[in-house]
Scaffold this motif. Structure first.
Motif, PDB file in Angstrom:
ATOM      1  N   TYR A   5       0.866  -1.174   0.000  1.00 57.28           N
ATOM      2  CA  TYR A   5       0.000   0.000   0.000  1.00 57.28           C
ATOM      3  C   TYR A   5       0.904   1.225   0.000  1.00 57.28           C
ATOM      4  O   TYR A   5       1.680   1.445   0.937  1.00 57.28           O
ATOM      5  CB  TYR A   5      -0.926   0.017   1.219  1.00 57.28           C
ATOM      6  N   ASN A   6       0.853   2.007  -1.083  1.00 56.53           N
ATOM      7  CA  ASN A   6       1.704   3.200  -1.233  1.00 56.53           C
ATOM      8  C   ASN A   6       3.176   2.868  -0.997  1.00 56.53           C
ATOM      9  O   ASN A   6       3.842   3.469  -0.151  1.00 56.53           O
ATOM     10  CB  ASN A   6       1.234   4.303  -0.289  1.00 56.53           C
ATOM     11  N   ASP A  36      -2.182  -5.126  -4.207  1.00 57.92           N
ATOM     12  CA  ASP A  36      -2.156  -3.705  -3.849  1.00 57.92           C
ATOM     13  C   ASP A  36      -3.474  -3.316  -3.198  1.00 57.92           C
ATOM     14  O   ASP A  36      -4.553  -3.602  -3.718  1.00 57.92           O
ATOM     15  CB  ASP A  36      -1.929  -2.854  -5.098  1.00 57.92           C
ATOM     16  N   SER A  39      -3.639   1.620  -3.472  1.00 59.74           N
ATOM     17  CA  SER A  39      -2.635   2.676  -3.299  1.00 59.74           C
ATOM     18  C   SER A  39      -3.056   3.952  -4.022  1.00 59.74           C
ATOM     19  O   SER A  39      -3.725   3.922  -5.061  1.00 59.74           O
ATOM     20  CB  SER A  39      -1.284   2.213  -3.850  1.00 59.74           C
ATOM     21  N   THR A  43       2.318   3.091  -7.093  1.00 62.30           N
ATOM     22  CA  THR A  43       2.602   1.671  -6.879  1.00 62.30           C
ATOM     23  C   THR A  43       1.981   0.794  -7.951  1.00 62.30           C
ATOM     24  O   THR A  43       2.639  -0.086  -8.523  1.00 62.30           O
ATOM     25  CB  THR A  43       2.093   1.229  -5.493  1.00 62.30           C
ATOM     26  N   ASN A  65      -9.354  -0.121   0.001  1.00 63.71           N
ATOM     27  CA  ASN A  65      -8.439  -0.595   1.039  1.00 63.71           C
ATOM     28  C   ASN A  65      -9.201  -1.540   1.967  1.00 63.71           C
ATOM     29  O   ASN A  65     -10.090  -1.130   2.691  1.00 63.71           O
ATOM     30  CB  ASN A  65      -7.885   0.605   1.825  1.00 63.71           C
ATOM     31  N   LYS A 200       3.349   1.696   7.451  1.00 61.72           N
ATOM     32  CA  LYS A 200       1.882   1.786   7.459  1.00 61.72           C
ATOM     33  C   LYS A 200       1.311   1.270   8.783  1.00 61.72           C
ATOM     34  O   LYS A 200       0.103   1.324   9.001  1.00 61.72           O
ATOM     35  CB  LYS A 200       1.297   0.991   6.296  1.00 61.72           C
TER      36      LYS A 200
END
Length: 218
Positions: A5-6, A36, A39, A43, A65, A200
């Motif tokens: 994630y990011n 993912d 993101s 990414t 998310n 994160k």
């Protein structure tokens, strides 16, 4: 598999390090599955670029998310092959341990896990972690968790299917690994520092994992 994630600053590097580690195992083919978690940086674009250049790279892009537990667990259940190994995007699970995991798997262990022997986290986090394991051990009646084990490891297909058979939607992964009772091999490692991006993990995500452990093992 790698959940992200990011992580635009890390996904190329983790891809390269996994590729280098697998290059030392010429008898094996592999897929590197990225998932993912919606993101907001570059990414996904980088992952699609990697997948276009290397057929071993597969990418799942979540519509939103789904959190730090459900997203990697979903990818774990989608992974194919005779064994599945997890490796976080920030490289704090060192991909160079992959050959050691495979060696233990070849010896017959269906579960091979990495156990942190050293970390550069703050003294407060170390104290909190020790208290957590003490508390869970006191509350648990029949399953002892492995201290400093985060889920980083290699899991035989039989183990993956046992996870699938639990029908868990929000699993306490490291607890289930111990609960299943498979004989396991433990590989000690020193956790490196994150060199790019920001973690994160925050108080709420760590609290979430802690409460999962307490409610599942008490």
């Amino acid at each position: 598999l790698t959940a992200c994630y990011n992580e635009e600053g890390n996904v190329r590097e983790v891809y390269q390090q996994v590729k280098a580690a697998m290059h030392t195992l010429p008898g094996y083919d592999y897929e590197h599955l990225f998932i993912d978690n919606a993101s907001t940086d570059k990414t996904v674009a980088i992952l699609r670029e990697l997948a276009a250049a290397d057929k071993r790279v597969k990418v799942i892009v979540n519509t939103r998310n789904f959190g730090h537990i459900r997203s990697p667990y979903y990818a774990f259940l989608q992974a194919r092959g005779d064994a599945v190994m997890s490796c976080v995007a920030d490289l704090q699970d060192p991909p160079e341990l992959i050959p050691q995991f495979v060696t233990k798997w070849e010896e017959g262990y269906k579960v091979v896990i990495g156990v942190k022997q050293g970390t550069r986290e703050s003294w407060l986090m170390r104290r909190t972690r020790r208290f957590y394991y003490w508390l869970v051990t006191k509350l648990s009646t029949d399953v002892e968790l492995v201290h400093n084990f985060t889920g980083f490891g290699l899991y035989d297909r039989d183990v993956v299917e046992q996870f699938r058979g639990t029908d868990e939607q929000y699993p306490y992964f490291r607890g289930l690994v111990c609960d299943f009772g498979y004989e396991r091999a433990e590989i000690p490692y020193a956790q490196p520092l994150r060199t790019r991006g920001v973690t994160k993990n925050n108080f709420f995500s760590l609290y979430d994992i802690a409460m999962l452990g307490i409610t599942n093992h008490s």
